[in-house]
Design an enzyme around this catalytic site. Sequence first.
Site, short mmCIF file in Angstrom:
data_model
loop_
_atom_site.label_atom_id
_atom_site.label_comp_id
_atom_site.label_asym_id
_atom_site.label_seq_id
_atom_site.Cartn_x
_atom_site.Cartn_y
_atom_site.Cartn_z
CG HIS A 194 28.10 18.36 -18.46
ND1 HIS A 194 29.28 18.35 -17.74
CD2 HIS A 194 28.03 19.55 -19.10
CE1 HIS A 194 30.02 19.51 -18.10
NE2 HIS A 194 29.08 20.18 -19.07
CG ASP A 242 24.19 23.43 -24.86
OD1 ASP A 242 24.07 24.51 -24.85
OD2 ASP A 242 24.70 22.51 -24.74
N1 CMC Z 1 21.33 10.50 -24.45
C1 CMC Z 1 21.56 9.08 -24.52
N2 CMC Z 1 22.57 8.68 -23.86
C2 CMC Z 1 23.54 9.34 -23.45
C3 CMC Z 1 23.57 10.70 -23.52
C4 CMC Z 1 22.51 11.12 -24.27
N3 CMC Z 1 22.30 12.64 -24.26
N4 CMC Z 1 24.77 11.13 -23.12
C5 CMC Z 1 25.46 10.21 -22.49
N5 CMC Z 1 24.73 9.24 -22.71
C6 CMC Z 1 25.18 7.43 -22.55
C7 CMC Z 1 26.33 7.23 -23.29
O1 CMC Z 1 25.54 6.33 -24.38
C8 CMC Z 1 27.21 6.36 -22.36
O2 CMC Z 1 26.24 5.19 -22.18
P1 CMC Z 1 27.14 3.68 -22.08
O3 CMC Z 1 28.05 3.70 -20.80
O4 CMC Z 1 26.18 2.73 -22.07
O5 CMC Z 1 27.98 3.73 -23.27
C9 CMC Z 1 26.89 6.81 -21.15
O6 CMC Z 1 25.66 7.74 -21.32
C10 CMC Z 1 27.99 7.82 -20.79
O7 CMC Z 1 28.24 8.87 -22.00
P2 CMC Z 1 29.76 9.39 -22.62
O8 CMC Z 1 29.57 9.68 -23.79
O9 CMC Z 1 30.68 8.20 -22.36
O10 CMC Z 1 30.03 10.57 -21.71
P3 CMC Z 1 30.66 11.71 -21.77
O11 CMC Z 1 31.21 12.56 -20.50
O12 CMC Z 1 32.07 11.32 -22.71
O13 CMC Z 1 29.88 12.51 -22.74
C11 CMC Z 1 28.36 14.38 -23.60
C12 CMC Z 1 29.43 13.90 -22.44
C13 CMC Z 1 27.80 15.84 -22.97
C14 CMC Z 1 29.37 14.62 -24.67
C15 CMC Z 1 27.12 13.50 -23.70
O14 CMC Z 1 26.39 13.55 -22.63
C16 CMC Z 1 26.42 13.85 -25.08
O15 CMC Z 1 26.72 13.59 -26.15
N6 CMC Z 1 25.21 14.76 -24.74
C17 CMC Z 1 24.62 15.13 -25.74
C18 CMC Z 1 25.05 16.58 -26.37
C19 CMC Z 1 24.83 17.53 -25.26
O16 CMC Z 1 23.98 18.09 -24.89
N7 CMC Z 1 26.23 18.44 -25.24
C20 CMC Z 1 26.21 19.58 -24.50
C21 CMC Z 1 26.94 19.31 -23.24
S1 CMC Z 1 26.89 20.79 -22.02
C22 CMC Z 1 27.33 22.12 -22.73
C23 CMC Z 1 28.38 22.04 -23.59
O17 CMC Z 1 29.68 21.38 -23.05
O18 CMC Z 1 28.63 22.57 -24.47
#
Ligand code: CMC
Length: 428
Positions: free
Chosen positions: A306, A363
């Site tokens: 998140h 989720d």
């Molecule tokens: N699985 C594997 N690696 C992950 C995941 C994951 N679910 N989420 C983040 N990472 C890693 C990512 O690769 C990155 O690594 P690095 O720093 O080495 O590049 C690091 O963690 C930080 O991730 P980010 O994408 O830069 O973080 P963000 O804040 O931009 O993204 C997020 C947040 C929710 C989009 C992301 O965690 C994600 O894609 N999660 C899976 C989708 C998900 O479950 N979304 C629902 C969110 S909660 C409800 C809602 O908002 O609707």
Amino acid sequence: MTDTSAKLTVGDKTIDLPVMAGTTGPDVVDIRKLYGQTGMFTYDPGFTSTASCESALTFIDGEEGVLLHRGYPIGQLAEHSSFMEVSYLLLNGELPDAETLANFETTITRHTMLHEQLMTFYRGFRRDAHPMAIMCGVVGALSAFYHDSTDIADPVQRKIASHRLIAKMPTIAAMAYKYSVGQPFMYPDNKLSYTGNFLKMTFGVPAEEYEVIPAVEKAMDRIFILHADHEQNASTSTVRLAGSSGANPFACIAAGIACLWGPAHGGANEAALNMLREIGTPDRIQHYIDRAKDKNDPFRLMGFGHRVYKNYDPRATVMQKTVREVFDALKVTDPVFETALRLEEIALSDPYFAEKKLFPNVDFYSGIILSAIGFPTTMFTALFALARTVGWVAQWNEMISDPGQKIGRPRQRYTGPTERDYVPVEKR
Ligand code: CMC
């Protein structure tokens, strides 16, 4: 506002930037005069460190895993409140007394019907249309049906539009489901609660009496509470940005629905259950954990991670508990729950997820409950949209009521060509 200020030095020039405090949470550096004083912009793609507005609705402490609506912890609201009461709280700032709540519920109930002509609109969609595609279209189309509540300068019209949106979303979502399975649309039943009525419109058929199962109604209502608002997330920010231009509320909420659909946001509940079903059995988990850690593989653990929570999402805690309650009430079970619990355990003990502070989010478990209740995965995000509508309209109202409200207009760091002369086609 605090009396502190931040100093920014650029070259030989130092400017003072006011620091503003909220009631809790991080202070903010007010950079509104930055461009005028330095000719520079701030640069923050993805808004990782940018407060885009002032809001008194919802507070999140992502490090501690805290979520408060108008000051009330989400765990307490999920345990003791109802979705209608939380809706009133988000819209009005305080919990209602019994009479006020009853009046609010009556008001919402009286707006549950959809204009009959909208049925024709549904019939224009293919039967296999994704419910979110239908939601985007139908909610946007409401502006063509309810002209008397589109004057955003009139607080009374704003209130009516807000009530209409909250009330009609269950009808719209249930009709999207009915259309996909080829069953007749069910009209709202105003004798039932908001959530009971939604269940009847979704799973009832005209030929038979529909009995609302109290435990399912309670679980569904709780799921709605858990999704009601989440401060400036992507879809809420989309609603605010769309609304900042003066667009009507129905169009703004349609924009929010479109944003919510993405798998990084609300679409993750559908993706998470699909992922768990694909994993199938606990012995296959490690393969998927390895894929999630592999930088060359786009796969991510859906329902994990998140932007704000760097701790367990408090909504996931309640969701996990609710899975068991729904299984008990319906006397069912689903092997996918065991897979989910084991996946969580393996991921949380893996240094990759620990170092990046990736925990289950709202989720991760919700799809297991929704599937047990009988919803197909394609409906999951539509249910999120239904519940988030109250947050969207409350945030939209808060923004429009602010006398200092301006159109949202971010700037950019330009990286394209500098000025050059046009070259006639024969000389290129
Ligand atoms: N699985 C594997 N690696 C992950 C995941 C994951 N679910 N989420 C983040 N990472 C890693 C990512 O690769 C990155 O690594 P690095 O720093 O080495 O590049 C690091 O963690 C930080 O991730 P980010 O994408 O830069 O973080 P963000 O804040 O931009 O993204 C997020 C947040 C929710 C989009 C992301 O965690 C994600 O894609 N999660 C899976 C989708 C998900 O479950 N979304 C629902 C969110 S909660 C409800 C809602 O908002 O609707």
